[in-house]
Design a protein around this motif. Sequence first.
Motif, PDB file in Angstrom:
ATOM      1  N   LEU A  97       0.843  -1.197   0.000  1.00 35.79           N
ATOM      2  CA  LEU A  97       0.000   0.000   0.000  1.00 35.79           C
ATOM      3  C   LEU A  97       0.878   1.247   0.000  1.00 35.79           C
ATOM      4  CD1 LEU A  97      -2.587   1.651   0.294  1.00 35.79           C
ATOM      5  CD2 LEU A  97      -2.540   1.190   2.733  1.00 35.79           C
ATOM      6  N   THR A 101       1.164   3.974  -2.979  1.00 36.02           N
ATOM      7  CA  THR A 101       0.866   5.384  -2.716  1.00 36.02           C
ATOM      8  C   THR A 101       2.010   6.265  -3.226  1.00 36.02           C
ATOM      9  OG1 THR A 101      -0.324   4.685  -0.759  1.00 36.02           O
ATOM     10  CG2 THR A 101       0.188   7.019  -0.917  1.00 36.02           C
ATOM     11  N   ASP A 189      -5.916  -2.760   2.838  1.00 36.24           N
ATOM     12  CA  ASP A 189      -4.805  -2.290   1.989  1.00 36.24           C
ATOM     13  C   ASP A 189      -5.200  -2.325   0.520  1.00 36.24           C
ATOM     14  OD1 ASP A 189      -3.286  -1.996   4.245  1.00 36.24           O
ATOM     15  OD2 ASP A 189      -2.299  -3.945   4.060  1.00 36.24           O
ATOM     16  N   GLU A 192      -7.627   0.561  -0.172  1.00 41.97           N
ATOM     17  CA  GLU A 192      -6.903   1.838  -0.169  1.00 41.97           C
ATOM     18  C   GLU A 192      -6.020   1.967  -1.416  1.00 41.97           C
ATOM     19  OE1 GLU A 192      -6.945   4.568   2.123  1.00 41.97           O
ATOM     20  OE2 GLU A 192      -8.826   3.489   2.415  1.00 41.97           O
ATOM     21  N   ARG A 195      -8.112   2.755  -4.323  1.00 40.09           N
ATOM     22  CA  ARG A 195      -8.548   4.163  -4.336  1.00 40.09           C
ATOM     23  C   ARG A 195      -7.447   5.085  -4.855  1.00 40.09           C
ATOM     24  NH1 ARG A 195     -11.703   3.693   1.323  1.00 40.09           N
ATOM     25  NH2 ARG A 195     -13.679   2.958   0.466  1.00 40.09           N
ATOM     26  N   GLU A 196      -6.208   4.708  -4.627  1.00 40.76           N
ATOM     27  CA  GLU A 196      -5.095   5.503  -5.159  1.00 40.76           C
ATOM     28  C   GLU A 196      -4.950   5.277  -6.663  1.00 40.76           C
ATOM     29  OE1 GLU A 196      -2.989   7.610  -3.763  1.00 40.76           O
ATOM     30  OE2 GLU A 196      -3.690   7.439  -1.705  1.00 40.76           O
TER      31      GLU A 196
END
Lengths: 355, 190
Positions: A97, A101, A189, A192, A195-196
Motif C-alpha cells: 500500500l 501510494t 490495503d 486503499e 482508491r489511489e
Amino acid sequence: MEYAAGQLVSLGFLEEAPYATASKELVPAVRKFLDFLLRKQQLTPVAVIRSYLESLEQMSQDLDGAIERKETGNALRILDECNDIIERMRSDSADNLEAITIQTLAIKSNLEKKSVRERYMIINRIRERYLVPLREIIDIKMPIQNSIDQLHRLFKEGQRTFLAHGLLAEEFSRSSVRLLRLRKSVRFDFIESGREVEPLYRTLKRESQILKGASRALEIIDHKGVKNLDLDFPITFMRMEGMLSDDLLEGYFHKLAGYTPAPPGVIQDSISDDIPVDFIDPDQLRQKIMDALPLEDWFAWLLKNYGDASLEVLLHAYVHVLDNGYEVSFKDEPKKYSHLNYTIKSCPLTVERQT
Amino acid sequence: MKSPFDLPNLAVVFDELRKGRHICVEDGDLYRSLLLEYESFRELFHYLGFALERHPRDFFYFSSDLGFTPVARRMAVFMFILIEHLANEGRSVEEALTSGYIAIDTLPHETSKRFRRYMDEAGITVEKSINTLTRHGFAEYSGGSKFRFRSPVYRFIDLCLTVIRENDPGDEVDDTELLSALGQEESMDD
C-alpha cells in the motif's frame, strides 16, 4: 569525505571491508535496516503472496494431522510457522500500500516529465500485476478463500482439542485472531490501494486513448495521405451562395420601407345597368304571388309576369310554390304552354293560398 | 399561442450555427437562448433541414451529413499534431487543451520535420489553423501571440477516441470496476 566516513565508522554504521584496504561497508544491522526500508518502497509481487497462501494450505494439512494425533509439540511448531507467514503477509500487504501510494504520487506530480504513454504503462503495470490478482485473493467468492476458512476452522478445533494444554490452546486462539486481522488488513490495503490507483488509471487510460487516436490518424496520413483521411466529424458550413449579401439585402429592405403604393383604380358603377340578369328574386316573387292569389294557372301566371326569363329560370321559379307551404292542386286536363322556342305540356296548377 | 419562430436571438443563433460555429457558455445570450429553448430551436431547425446537436459538455452546433469536409480535415490535422505533442511532453492532454493559454510560438507544428510535412500536405499554416478554429468557436485569441481553446474542443478529443474505436476496437477503455463489488461486501461486513 574521509572525515564523514571516519565519523560513520566511529558511530558503528560502517566497518572496514574485508576485500580491500581503503573500502568500507555497512555493518550487517544497518544493511538489514536499510534493506527493510528499501523493501517498504517496493511492491511485493502477487506471486510471493500466492506462495504464502500455498504454504498456509500445506500447513493446514499438517496441522490437521497434528491435531488429530494430538501431537502438542508438532502442533506448536506448525502454529509458529503459520504465524510467521500470516505476519509476513500482513506486513507485505501494508508495504505494498505504501509503495503504491508513493508511486501514484510520483506519477501524478510527474516531475520527471514522463510521457502520457510511459505513465500509463506504469500505472497499468501496478494495476494488472498487483491489484487485479490481489483482488482474486481477497474476493470471498474465490476458491482460495476456502483454504483460509479451513485454516480458521483448524485453529478453533485445535483450541478445543488442546484445552487441557492451556498455553497451546491460547496459542491457537491467538493464531485465529491473527488470521482475522490479516484478512481485514489485506482487504483494507487493497481497497486503499485501489482508491489511489483507479482514478489515476482511468485518467491515464483515457489520455492514452486520446493520444493513440491522434497518433493513429497521423499514421493514416503517413500511409494514405491527408485527402484519404475520412473521419466522422460533421461540421455544417452553409454559405449563402447566389443570394444577396447582407448589405445589399439591408439596402433593399430600406428601399421597401420607403415605398408608397399607387391608389387603386376606381370601380365604375354604371356598367351594371347594361348587364342582363336572368334571375327571379324569391322575395319579390313571393310578394307578387301574395298580391295575386288565388291563381288559376300557376305556370300561365309565371309566363305572363316573367316572359323574358329563360326556361330554366321559369322552371326554377315554378317549384317555388311546391316547396314553400302553398295550398296547391293540379287540374286533370293537360295544357300546352309556349315559351321562346319551347312547348311545355303540363296539367295547370292552381294556387289557393299560403298556409 | 406562441409562434414557433418567436425564439430568443433566433436570427443571430441561426447565422452563427449555419457558419459552423459552436456556441458554448462563453457566448452569453446566444448560449442561454439555446439552453433554455433547446427543444424549440431543435424542432424549428429540423424543419429547416438542420440538425442542432447538444454535446454532453454543454455546447451547441449544427451537425451535417456532408462527411469529413476539407475545413474539418484541416482543423483535425492541426489538432492531432498538437495532441501528440502535448502527450509526449508529459502533459495531460485534456487539461492542457481546456485550461490556460497557449503561446503560439511554442506550438510544435512547424518545428518538427514530420509535423511540417503534415501541415504542408494539408495546406495549412499555424495562423490559418487558429483562425479557422476561432471562426468555428473552438478557440479564442488573446492578443496576437496567445490563444486558448473553448469547451467545443472536446469534439476533437471525441474524434481521437472515435479513431481508436473504429481502427482498434479491442483497445477501448476498460470499464471494469476493481473496487465496486468489494465495496458492497465491505458494507455488508460492517
